[in-house]
Scaffold this motif. Structure first.
Motif: not given
Length: 380
Positions: A152, A101, A23, A105, A25-26
């Motif tokens: 995002m 989350r 994933c 992401t 990061t935001a």
């Protein structure tokens, strides 16, 4: 054919597989980018009181809701024992913040530009707090999360399903469908959600409203044809009052193409869904459901011929392990049969709770949309 028969069709089930992907990061840039004029995203669940009005957890001696036990994987049976099945109505959220989350992401990493949130009992509606789960998100928490998603690059799109098959989240109001009290409730919660989301779209559901899809319900509620249309049009008007475009599941067209084309406003964005791999069904009777599959596939063409804009829906159908090439096959079909100007995007619907036992399935479904966007030439 209903969704349960569809899921249980011969050859539809594959072994449950899937893995966790890395994933971003935001704040990191997505590894991929999809054209801004296309909607590319996924449906995720905050609420889950949409598949049964039976209490959660379900009684141990109760007849199984899912009528195809031969297709249940060992891992799904274990999840059912843990109470993670999508059946059953709970007074608390079945939702994991960490999974949410990580999944969102990963959506950013894939270059997706929207997340559709199935809200249900997951929001404490200012006008009707009585239908919310005990730990439902209040306005402040919802606004904070929507801001995070927008930062995002993911546009939050709300979904409330007003089909009686999927409206257990309404509590007692579900049993008062089409009453004056019900209409006030519908108008109120739409206003609440529009005020918080400030989205240009609002998915209103309206799928699978029939007796077969309410297998195992305590109270089966099915509107007749005229009442269904009255309520659909009422819901669309309430959404449009707020300057928002209504979005719906398109399976009503399977059963009465002529009526759907005549009565459904062209302003409503359509999402047809077909999750298997046979995109060349016959139009004659076939004991293997070919006749039932025919309208499910050709609805893409019917909607296009009638002038509807549409966002096809694909699925990995996570816990059931359906065909893993569905996104690519759907993209190939609509590229050939739908005018590009009316093909507005692509929606992946994993149909899993946002919880740890389903995380790998959700991520796997998201990853399967990559070749679909490439085939549609949406990557820039």
């Amino acid at each position: 054919m209903n969704r349960r028969e569809f899921i249980g069709s011969a050859g539809a089930m594959l072994a449950l597989t899937g893995g966790f992907s890395g994933c971003a990061t935001a704040t990191s840039a997505p590894l991929r980018k999809v054209r801004d004029d296309k909607l590319y995203g996924a449906l995720l669940h905050l609420g889950n009181n949409m598949w049964s009005d039976q209490p959660h957890p379900r009684p141990k001696n109760e007849k199984r809701r899912f009528p195809f036990p031969d297709y249940l994987t060992k891992s799904e049976i274990e999840r059912n024992k843990l109470g993670y099945s999508m059946g059953g109505k709970a007074d608390h959220l079945r939702f994991d913040d960490g999974v949410w989350r990580r999944v969102t992401t990963h959506m950013q990493e894939l270059g997706m530009n929207f997340v559709m949130i199935d809200i249900g009992e997951g929001f404490r509606y200012p006008s009707h707090p009585e239908v919310a789960a005990k730990d439902a998100w209040d306005v402040e928490r919802m606004e904070k999360e929507l801001a995070r998603l927008r930062a995002m690059g993911l546009k939050p799109i709300p979904k409330l399903n007003f089909s009686t098959t999927h409206s257990a989240w309404m509590g007692e109001l579900r049993q008062k469908t089409s009453s004056s009290e019900y209409y006030k409730f519908v108008a109120d919660v739409i206003a609440d959600v529009c005020a918080v989301f400030k989205s240009e779209y609002f998915h209103i559901g309206y799928d699978e409203e029939d007796e077969a899809h309410q297998f195992g319900y305590v109270h089966q509620v099915v509107r007749d044809e005229e009442t269904w249309w009255h309520d659909l049009l009422f819901t669309v008007r309430e959404v449009e009052k707020h300057g928002v475009r209504a979005w719906m599941w398109a399976d009503k067209i399977w059963h009465n193409r002529e009526m759907f084309v005549k009565r459904c406003p062209k302003s409503v964005l359509q999402s047809n869904w077909y999750y298997l791999g046979d995109f060349n069904p016959k139009n004659d009777y076939d004991p293997k459901h070919k006749a039932s599959i025919y309208p499910m596939v050709h609805a893409y063409e019917w909607l296009d011929e009638a002038g509807f804009e549409q966002v096809p829906t694909t699925s990995r159908c996570g816990e059931w392990g359906l065909l893993k090439t569905n996104s690519r096959l759907t993209a190939a079909y609509v590229k050939k049969h739908v005018d590009a100007s009316r093909l507005k995007g692509l929606l992946m619907a994993p149909w899993c709770m946002t919880m740890e036992p389903f995380e790998a399935n959700i991520l796997d479904g998201l990853d399967q949309t990559i070749p679909a966007t490439e085939l549609l030439d949406w990557n820039v």
